[in-house]
Design an enzyme around this catalytic site. Structure first.
Site, PDB file in Angstrom:
ATOM      1  N   CYS A 165      -8.837 -26.722   4.714  1.00 50.62           N
ATOM      2  CA  CYS A 165      -7.406 -26.637   4.379  1.00 50.62           C
ATOM      3  C   CYS A 165      -6.732 -27.858   4.993  1.00 50.62           C
ATOM      4  O   CYS A 165      -7.413 -28.833   5.339  1.00 50.62           O
ATOM      5  CB  CYS A 165      -6.797 -25.308   4.831  1.00 50.62           C
ATOM      6  SG  CYS A 165      -6.829 -24.995   6.600  1.00 50.62           S
ATOM      7  N   THR A 204      -5.103 -28.386   7.901  1.00 50.09           N
ATOM      8  CA  THR A 204      -5.486 -28.600   9.304  1.00 50.09           C
ATOM      9  C   THR A 204      -6.852 -28.023   9.644  1.00 50.09           C
ATOM     10  O   THR A 204      -7.393 -28.332  10.708  1.00 50.09           O
ATOM     11  CB  THR A 204      -4.473 -27.905  10.231  1.00 50.09           C
ATOM     12  OG1 THR A 204      -4.464 -26.507   9.891  1.00 50.09           O
ATOM     13  CG2 THR A 204      -3.078 -28.495  10.080  1.00 50.09           C
TER      14      THR A 204
END
Ligand code: RB5
Length: 142
Positions: free
Chosen positions: A64, A66
């Protein structure tokens, strides 16, 4: 078989990870997402995580923005040991010491070369066992 999951933030990097996996003849199963349209990362982490926990996939790579959301979601599934890694050392230790079965990456954190390096290490490093087996067994009982 490697379970692949990403959200819109990880979609582009996942394309490059797939290219690496293709070049090295790894087999993978894609759980989506399949575009940059905004989605919710648990939607993809959950089925891909269950595929790893239940054994139809051996490992997972979840991406994703982060890597944080994917790792939180994946680690809620019993049997999943998801490691959010940003360095070669972390990727190596995640396998040697933690027997991590899911690698989580942040596409907005890593450059492409670093991300591919982490994938390579994750897929090519074994679990050391020994004293670490007891610790992993403790995790699995939680
Ligand atoms: C999506 O904007 C972003 O929040 C997501 O990709 C991820 O970074 C969450 O942890």
């Amino acid at each position: 078989m490697i379970a692949l999951a990403c959200d819109h933030g990880g979609f582009e990097l996942m394309g490059l990870v797939k290219q690496f996996l293709d070049e090295h003849r790894y087999k993978y199963k894609e759980f989506g997402t399949f575009s940059t349209e905004s989605v919710d990362y648990p939607t993809f982490a959950v089925p891909a995580g269950h595929a790893v926990a239940e054994g139809s996939c051996d490992r997972g790579i979840f991406i994703c923005g982060t890597g944080i959301g994917m790792s939180i979601a994946a680690n809620k599934i019993p049997g999943i040991r998801a490691a959010l890694c940003t360095t070669a050392f972390m990727a190596e230790m995640s396998r040697c010491h933690n027997d991590a079965n899911v690698l989580c990456l942040g596409a907005r954190v890593l450059d492409v070369d670093a991300a591919i390096m982490l994938v390579r290490i994750f897929l090519n490093t074994g679990f050391e066992g020994g004293r670490h087996s007891l610790r992993v067994a403790m995790l699995d009982k939680m």
